[in-house]
Design a protein around this motif. Sequence first.
Motif, PDB file in Angstrom:
ATOM      1  N   ARG A  55      -0.364  -2.186  -9.064  1.00 46.52           N
ATOM      2  CA  ARG A  55      -1.619  -2.436  -9.774  1.00 46.52           C
ATOM      3  C   ARG A  55      -1.628  -1.785 -11.164  1.00 46.52           C
ATOM      4  O   ARG A  55      -2.451  -2.157 -12.015  1.00 46.52           O
ATOM      5  CB  ARG A  55      -2.796  -1.916  -8.936  1.00 46.52           C
ATOM      6  CG  ARG A  55      -2.830  -0.413  -8.776  1.00 46.52           C
ATOM      7  CD  ARG A  55      -4.087   0.026  -8.052  1.00 46.52           C
ATOM      8  NE  ARG A  55      -4.112  -0.488  -6.716  1.00 46.52           N
ATOM      9  CZ  ARG A  55      -3.605   0.182  -5.646  1.00 46.52           C
ATOM     10  NH1 ARG A  55      -3.019   1.358  -5.819  1.00 46.52           N
ATOM     11  NH2 ARG A  55      -3.672  -0.316  -4.443  1.00 46.52           N
ATOM     12  N   SER A  91       0.807  -1.221   0.000  1.00 45.76           N
ATOM     13  CA  SER A  91       0.000   0.000   0.000  1.00 45.76           C
ATOM     14  C   SER A  91       0.842   1.273   0.000  1.00 45.76           C
ATOM     15  O   SER A  91       0.281   2.373  -0.035  1.00 45.76           O
ATOM     16  CB  SER A  91      -0.921   0.010   1.223  1.00 45.76           C
ATOM     17  OG  SER A  91      -0.154   0.008   2.430  1.00 45.76           O
ATOM     18  N   GLU A 125       3.438   4.194  -1.332  1.00 44.85           N
ATOM     19  CA  GLU A 125       3.456   4.952  -2.578  1.00 44.85           C
ATOM     20  C   GLU A 125       4.880   5.116  -3.107  1.00 44.85           C
ATOM     21  O   GLU A 125       5.210   6.129  -3.721  1.00 44.85           O
ATOM     22  CB  GLU A 125       2.815   6.315  -2.359  1.00 44.85           C
ATOM     23  CG  GLU A 125       1.342   6.238  -1.961  1.00 44.85           C
ATOM     24  CD  GLU A 125       0.730   7.598  -1.756  1.00 44.85           C
ATOM     25  OE1 GLU A 125       1.488   8.596  -1.866  1.00 44.85           O
ATOM     26  OE2 GLU A 125      -0.474   7.675  -1.493  1.00 44.85           O
ATOM     27  N   PRO A 157       2.721   2.246  -8.455  1.00 45.99           N
ATOM     28  CA  PRO A 157       1.952   1.174  -7.813  1.00 45.99           C
ATOM     29  C   PRO A 157       1.925  -0.079  -8.666  1.00 45.99           C
ATOM     30  O   PRO A 157       1.875  -0.019  -9.911  1.00 45.99           O
ATOM     31  CB  PRO A 157       0.551   1.788  -7.672  1.00 45.99           C
ATOM     32  CG  PRO A 157       0.771   3.274  -7.733  1.00 45.99           C
ATOM     33  CD  PRO A 157       1.943   3.482  -8.632  1.00 45.99           C
TER      34      PRO A 157
END
Length: 252
Positions: free
Chosen positions: A72, A64, A66, A70
């Motif tokens: 994803r 999670s 930064e 990222p």
Amino acid sequence: MQREEKQLDMLLEAILSRLNDLKHSIGAMIHRLETEYETINWPTFLDNFALISSHLTGLAKILSSEIGTPLRNLTVLPLLLTPERNESLLQLTEGRIPVFSHDLVPDYLRTKPDPGAESRMAAHEAKASNLLTETAMKQVAQYTKVISHVWDIVSKAKEEWDSEASSRPGIQQTSSMADTQALVAAVGLGNSLTMPVGPGGVPGGGGIMIPPAIRQASPMSAVSPSGAGPLGKMPSGIKTNIKSANQVHPYR
């Protein structure tokens, strides 16, 4: 571009390190459950589970974060597909993946659950969402009743074990309350103690204070082990010849 690549490499190294820690923790827990299932206790199991949970929490924090791009937003594509055995891939995956073929790539690189598992999960979620509140409360009450019954059984068994352990004939009493109270009274209040007895039985001579009960009951104060009389009068092995003071010295 190079900065983003370096950040991505650092992120991947941190993820791999956390994954290795998680893998070792899970392996150690499985090994303990398989080899120490008869002696393992509940606190030890909870400690191992807490260690695994901490690794998962750390991994979630890393994912999670930064730092860099990222994950994803990234796409993983296979560069080479072959049905032949790849020793480098086998060593890299610790013997889990021998080949990187067309049949295995959809399973290893999928980003969603298996379609069959996903459909079953959706059916369970729909069934849970359609459950009435009254029915749910009844199920919770029934579950609480079962848990309370199990708790009563365990508590009763514990009380029986404690009573059996306390009434076991092998345990003997190793102390006396009367002797303890007499000792406390003697130390704190001086009860049952006499005046110091010095040499010759004269009080105040710096001797040891002996309770009269012990002094009267002591068999060693009457007869010595060798039968030579009372203690304190040791038989002398040196013979002396004491002459009268009025006797005239032969050289005077």
